[in-house]
Motif scaffolding. Structure first.
Motif, PDB file in Angstrom:
ATOM      1  N   ALA A  89       0.833  -1.209   0.000  1.00  0.00           N
ATOM      2  CA  ALA A  89       0.000   0.000   0.000  1.00  0.00           C
ATOM      3  C   ALA A  89       0.861   1.251   0.000  1.00  0.00           C
ATOM      4  N   VAL A  90       1.992   1.220   0.686  1.00  0.00           N
ATOM      5  CA  VAL A  90       2.875   2.387   0.697  1.00  0.00           C
ATOM      6  C   VAL A  90       3.368   2.694  -0.713  1.00  0.00           C
ATOM      7  N   ALA A  91       3.717   1.649  -1.472  1.00  0.00           N
ATOM      8  CA  ALA A  91       4.178   1.851  -2.839  1.00  0.00           C
ATOM      9  C   ALA A  91       3.089   2.494  -3.701  1.00  0.00           C
ATOM     10  N   LEU A  92       1.838   2.163  -3.433  1.00  0.00           N
ATOM     11  CA  LEU A  92       0.737   2.736  -4.204  1.00  0.00           C
ATOM     12  C   LEU A  92       0.448   4.177  -3.805  1.00  0.00           C
ATOM     13  N   LEU A  93       0.937   4.592  -2.630  1.00  0.00           N
ATOM     14  CA  LEU A  93       0.768   5.982  -2.190  1.00  0.00           C
ATOM     15  C   LEU A  93       1.904   6.880  -2.653  1.00  0.00           C
ATOM     16  N   THR A  94       3.118   6.365  -2.643  1.00  0.00           N
ATOM     17  CA  THR A  94       4.267   7.204  -2.974  1.00  0.00           C
ATOM     18  C   THR A  94       4.242   7.652  -4.434  1.00  0.00           C
ATOM     19  N   GLN A  95       3.701   6.831  -5.327  1.00  0.00           N
ATOM     20  CA  GLN A  95       3.687   7.204  -6.743  1.00  0.00           C
ATOM     21  C   GLN A  95       2.846   8.462  -6.982  1.00  0.00           C
ATOM     22  N   PRO A  96       1.565   8.504  -6.567  1.00  0.00           N
ATOM     23  CA  PRO A  96       0.802   9.738  -6.788  1.00  0.00           C
ATOM     24  C   PRO A  96       1.326  10.910  -5.966  1.00  0.00           C
ATOM     25  N   LEU A 123      -3.932   4.754   6.651  1.00  0.00           N
ATOM     26  CA  LEU A 123      -2.884   5.754   6.786  1.00  0.00           C
ATOM     27  C   LEU A 123      -3.057   6.440   8.133  1.00  0.00           C
ATOM     28  N   VAL A 124      -1.982   6.545   8.885  1.00  0.00           N
ATOM     29  CA  VAL A 124      -2.017   7.135  10.221  1.00  0.00           C
ATOM     30  C   VAL A 124      -1.086   8.339  10.264  1.00  0.00           C
ATOM     31  N   LEU A 125      -1.590   9.436  10.824  1.00  0.00           N
ATOM     32  CA  LEU A 125      -0.792  10.649  10.981  1.00  0.00           C
ATOM     33  C   LEU A 125      -0.900  11.128  12.422  1.00  0.00           C
ATOM     34  N   PRO A 126       0.106  11.882  12.888  1.00  0.00           N
ATOM     35  CA  PRO A 126      -0.001  12.453  14.237  1.00  0.00           C
ATOM     36  C   PRO A 126      -1.281  13.264  14.377  1.00  0.00           C
ATOM     37  N   GLY A 127      -1.945  13.133  15.500  1.00  0.00           N
ATOM     38  CA  GLY A 127      -3.212  13.826  15.707  1.00  0.00           C
ATOM     39  C   GLY A 127      -3.016  15.261  16.133  1.00  0.00           C
ATOM     40  N   ARG A 128      -2.855  16.147  15.167  1.00  0.00           N
ATOM     41  CA  ARG A 128      -2.673  17.563  15.500  1.00  0.00           C
ATOM     42  C   ARG A 128      -3.385  18.408  14.461  1.00  0.00           C
ATOM     43  N   GLU A 129      -3.735  19.604  14.874  1.00  0.00           N
ATOM     44  CA  GLU A 129      -4.382  20.557  13.979  1.00  0.00           C
ATOM     45  C   GLU A 129      -3.564  21.844  13.935  1.00  0.00           C
ATOM     46  N   PRO A 130      -3.326  22.392  12.749  1.00  0.00           N
ATOM     47  CA  PRO A 130      -3.714  21.803  11.470  1.00  0.00           C
ATOM     48  C   PRO A 130      -2.805  20.644  11.091  1.00  0.00           C
ATOM     49  N   VAL A 131      -3.280  19.787  10.193  1.00  0.00           N
ATOM     50  CA  VAL A 131      -2.441  18.715   9.664  1.00  0.00           C
ATOM     51  C   VAL A 131      -1.267  19.348   8.934  1.00  0.00           C
ATOM     52  N   SER A 132      -0.082  18.779   9.085  1.00  0.00           N
ATOM     53  CA  SER A 132       1.084  19.322   8.389  1.00  0.00           C
ATOM     54  C   SER A 132       0.836  19.314   6.888  1.00  0.00           C
ATOM     55  N   ILE A 133       1.481  20.223   6.183  1.00  0.00           N
ATOM     56  CA  ILE A 133       1.239  20.335   4.747  1.00  0.00           C
ATOM     57  C   ILE A 133       1.689  19.079   4.013  1.00  0.00           C
ATOM     58  N   ILE A 134       2.751  18.434   4.504  1.00  0.00           N
ATOM     59  CA  ILE A 134       3.203  17.206   3.845  1.00  0.00           C
ATOM     60  C   ILE A 134       2.239  16.057   4.150  1.00  0.00           C
ATOM     61  N   GLY A 135       1.655  16.081   5.363  1.00  0.00           N
ATOM     62  CA  GLY A 135       0.645  15.085   5.690  1.00  0.00           C
ATOM     63  C   GLY A 135      -0.610  15.263   4.862  1.00  0.00           C
ATOM     64  N   GLN A 136      -1.023  16.515   4.643  1.00  0.00           N
ATOM     65  CA  GLN A 136      -2.200  16.779   3.832  1.00  0.00           C
ATOM     66  C   GLN A 136      -1.971  16.356   2.388  1.00  0.00           C
ATOM     67  N   ALA A 137      -0.747  16.557   1.897  1.00  0.00           N
ATOM     68  CA  ALA A 137      -0.436  16.122   0.535  1.00  0.00           C
ATOM     69  C   ALA A 137      -0.551  14.614   0.400  1.00  0.00           C
ATOM     70  N   LEU A 138      -0.195  13.899   1.451  1.00  0.00           N
ATOM     71  CA  LEU A 138      -0.317  12.443   1.422  1.00  0.00           C
ATOM     72  C   LEU A 138      -1.786  12.024   1.471  1.00  0.00           C
ATOM     73  N   ILE A 139      -2.591  12.719   2.265  1.00  0.00           N
ATOM     74  CA  ILE A 139      -4.034  12.447   2.287  1.00  0.00           C
ATOM     75  C   ILE A 139      -4.636  12.693   0.905  1.00  0.00           C
ATOM     76  N   ASP A 140      -4.181  13.741   0.224  1.00  0.00           N
ATOM     77  CA  ASP A 140      -4.656  14.007  -1.137  1.00  0.00           C
ATOM     78  C   ASP A 140      -4.293  12.858  -2.071  1.00  0.00           C
ATOM     79  N   ALA A 141      -3.106  12.259  -1.866  1.00  0.00           N
ATOM     80  CA  ALA A 141      -2.703  11.120  -2.691  1.00  0.00           C
ATOM     81  C   ALA A 141      -3.605   9.919  -2.441  1.00  0.00           C
ATOM     82  N   VAL A 142      -4.043   9.745  -1.203  1.00  0.00           N
ATOM     83  CA  VAL A 142      -4.974   8.660  -0.884  1.00  0.00           C
ATOM     84  C   VAL A 142      -6.264   8.826  -1.681  1.00  0.00           C
ATOM     85  N   ARG A 143      -6.732  10.047  -1.792  1.00  0.00           N
ATOM     86  CA  ARG A 143      -7.980  10.304  -2.511  1.00  0.00           C
ATOM     87  C   ARG A 143      -7.852  10.010  -3.998  1.00  0.00           C
TER      88      ARG A 143
END
Length: 316
Positions: free
Chosen positions: A104-111, A271-291
């Motif tokens: 699954a990580v390989a499928l996330l890193t590409q996008p 996908l698990v990210l540290p629970g903080r607000e706002p989500v880090s910009i790199i974390g948000q970019a990864l969430i966008d890749a999930v979508r």
């Protein structure tokens, strides 16, 4: 209070040694020690148990380290976001994974890389679930892919990816001898090669065997999914592997992947990210890749195989 003093304390907590911590911070040992003493004076509490050598942190020091790690992570996230606003997302994504979820990580890193050409990715594979929790807490990982059951008790952000199911990987002398499906109790009778018992993926299997009233004693144990495939290829062993790994290897020549039923067990992977607000910009970019990536559907379509993919049994 200076951020540099917090960095000294975090480095000491990680290295557990004054000289090594100073080296990691590119300062002299007296400079690091003095910075931590000033932090203690400002807070009015001892942070370090001092003797002839480093003897650990005080209970107060352990709590301050947690805050320091978060403050430093927020500082770094702020810098990254400002940089992204100027020139696009850059920096390094640090993502960890349990062995069963490496596909699954390989499928996330590409996008992710396609959408963020200035960013790089560092993958920490083959981590145990406990290691992932600790590294996320210490902000040593930006994200991870792991079992929901291993992080549900923690204050993390969880984004579902797919449900892991299981197949018995083995060899039959002829295709005609291959059953359409097999029960967990029947699978326990095979000479098995399984993951190491300290690994979350193995603990899931042991729990299922326990529910059907059987125990297994594998002849071979390993910390690698690829090693399980290699052992089965010898013709001496069978194994139980996540269906997601068929996306990587397909079903190699001479092997068969048979769905396990009675019970039909699945585990949610996300996908698990540290629970903080706002989500880090790199974390948000990864969430966008999930979508963008339909991981659940992709993992049901192994790219290369010599026999039909093991399909989930019909729901009754």
């Amino acid at each position: 209070m200076l951020l540099r003093q917090l960095e000294y304390l975090v480095a000491l907590a990680r290295a557990r040694h004054f000289a090594k911590a100073a080296q990691a911070c590119y300062v002299s040992q007296p400079t690091l020690s003095e910075g931590i003493r000033k932090l203690e004076d400002e807070l009015g509490i001892p942070l370090v148990q001092r003797g002839r050598r480093f003897d650990g942190l005080t209970p107060e020091g352990e709590r301050v380290v947690l805050w320091a790690q978060r403050i430093i992570a927020d500082r770094d996230a702020m810098h990254s976001e400002i940089q992204a606003l100027r020139a696009g997302l850059s920096g390094r994504l640090r993502i960890g994974t349990v062995p069963t979820a490496s596909t699954a990580v390989a499928l996330l890193t590409q996008p992710f890389c396609a959408a963020n050409p200035l960013a790089t990715v560092q993958v920490f594979a083959d981590l145990q679930a406990e290691d992932i929790v600790n590294r996320l807490r210490a902000y040593e990982l930006d994200a991870a892919v792991t079992y929901q059951s291993s992080v549900v008790a923690h204050d993390f952000t969880f984004v579902p990816l797919y449900r892991e199911r299981y197949v018995l990987l083995t060899q039959w002398s002829t295709p005609e001898s291959q059953p359409a499906r097999i029960s967990w109790a029947e699978a326990a009778q095979y000479p098995l090669c399984l993951l190491h018992p300290m690994m979350q993926g193995r603990q899931v299997l042991d729990a299922v065997f326990e529910t059907v009233g059987v125990s297994v004693t594998p002849r071979i144990e390993t910390d690698s999914i690829a090693s399980l495939f290699a052992q089965v290829r010898t013709g001496q062993w069978a194994s139980i592997v996540p269906h997601a790994w068929l996306h990587v290897f397909g079903v190699p020549t001479g092997m068969h992947a048979v769905p396990l039923v009675s019970p039909q067990r699945t585990e949610r992977i996300g996908l698990v990210l540290p629970g903080r607000e706002p989500v880090s910009i790199i974390g948000q970019a990864l969430i966008d890749a999930v979508r963008q990536a339909d991981i659940a559907a992709t993992l049901e379509r192994p790219p290369h195989q010599d026999t039909p993919a093991a399909q989930p049994p019909p729901t009754t």
